[in-house]
Design a protein around this motif. Sequence first.
Motif, PDB file in Angstrom:
ATOM      1  N   ARG A 147       0.831  -1.197   0.000  1.00  0.00           N
ATOM      2  CA  ARG A 147       0.000   0.000   0.000  1.00  0.00           C
ATOM      3  C   ARG A 147       0.866   1.247   0.000  1.00  0.00           C
ATOM      4  N   ARG A 148       0.520   2.192  -0.875  1.00  0.00           N
ATOM      5  CA  ARG A 148       1.189   3.491  -0.938  1.00  0.00           C
ATOM      6  C   ARG A 148       0.350   4.530  -0.183  1.00  0.00           C
ATOM      7  N   PRO A 149       0.876   5.753  -0.021  1.00  0.00           N
ATOM      8  CA  PRO A 149       0.153   6.759   0.765  1.00  0.00           C
ATOM      9  C   PRO A 149      -1.155   7.244   0.131  1.00  0.00           C
ATOM     10  N   LEU A 150      -1.232   7.270  -1.218  1.00  0.00           N
ATOM     11  CA  LEU A 150      -2.379   7.873  -1.891  1.00  0.00           C
ATOM     12  C   LEU A 150      -3.353   6.817  -2.404  1.00  0.00           C
ATOM     13  N   ILE A 151      -4.640   7.068  -2.225  1.00  0.00           N
ATOM     14  CA  ILE A 151      -5.673   6.117  -2.650  1.00  0.00           C
ATOM     15  C   ILE A 151      -5.612   5.875  -4.150  1.00  0.00           C
ATOM     16  N   ASP A 152      -5.521   6.944  -4.937  1.00  0.00           N
ATOM     17  CA  ASP A 152      -5.510   6.771  -6.392  1.00  0.00           C
ATOM     18  C   ASP A 152      -4.290   5.974  -6.849  1.00  0.00           C
ATOM     19  N   GLU A 153      -3.171   6.157  -6.183  1.00  0.00           N
ATOM     20  CA  GLU A 153      -1.975   5.382  -6.512  1.00  0.00           C
ATOM     21  C   GLU A 153      -2.216   3.897  -6.268  1.00  0.00           C
ATOM     22  N   ASN A 154      -2.883   3.571  -5.167  1.00  0.00           N
ATOM     23  CA  ASN A 154      -3.192   2.168  -4.871  1.00  0.00           C
ATOM     24  C   ASN A 154      -4.194   1.594  -5.860  1.00  0.00           C
ATOM     25  N   LEU A 155      -5.177   2.406  -6.217  1.00  0.00           N
ATOM     26  CA  LEU A 155      -6.174   1.952  -7.185  1.00  0.00           C
ATOM     27  C   LEU A 155      -5.521   1.582  -8.514  1.00  0.00           C
ATOM     28  N   TRP A 156      -4.694   2.464  -9.045  1.00  0.00           N
ATOM     29  CA  TRP A 156      -4.117   2.219 -10.369  1.00  0.00           C
ATOM     30  C   TRP A 156      -3.017   1.161 -10.316  1.00  0.00           C
TER      31      TRP A 156
END
Length: 256
Positions: free
Chosen positions: A13-22
């Motif tokens: 998991r990364r800090p940003l939601i959109d980063e995790n989504l993509w």
Amino acid sequence: MEKLKITIVQFRRRPLIDENLWNAISLVKNKTDIIVFSENWLSNKPIALNDYSYYLEKIGNILDANILGGIQYVYDNGYIKSVGMGYIDGKLVKICEKINPSKAVGERNYLVEGKYVKPIKVNSWYIGCVACVDIFYPEISRIHALNNADILYNPASISNESLALWHSTLQTRAAENVVYSIGVNNTNTVYPDNRITAGGSIVFNPHGDKIIELGSDDEAIDIILDYDYFNYVKNRWAFRDDLIKKYSIFYKNNFL
């Protein structure tokens, strides 16, 4: 009876939601029946329940697949809960809540206890979601079996030192309930107490045999579950029949 193709997705998991989504979207390479995720893969902080639902619907539409979206800390009617949602056949459904927040990582200081949610149907299969540490409470899995679950799905966040224990518990839950059991874990993600999650997502068949075990890398792996084999074990072993015939009244009186 049909087979079911499941894609298991584990990643850091990364800090940003959109980063995790993509990142999740980029890992899935093949057409599949259903995609399954771990605990808090979108965010380690509570998010609005509507936002959680929005992202699951988005990833389901982009990948054109059913989604079991793990479990996520969410704000729900003024409380923080750990909730599991799915996007199944174009509709959002609740799949579980964490009934027993983890004492070890301090969840009991801020999470409200959840309630039991029955198995959901995907194609011809019934899948019971067991939220992270709830897999260590055998009663929850037994109730899913009594409600005709064919698969136990455990989205989790398990540290390195607990990985062997988690695997053995999933193996036991598979055999004692005569179900497929699927555990999905985060990789290289930091706990509040600085322990590290280990990946190692795993699948056991209803005989308790390991089908696949992932390593510590970020990856998406496809597996095929065979309903004929589920029926073979169910007809061979009496565990599930005895649960229904001899012990269902105990669970109905005490848990249902």
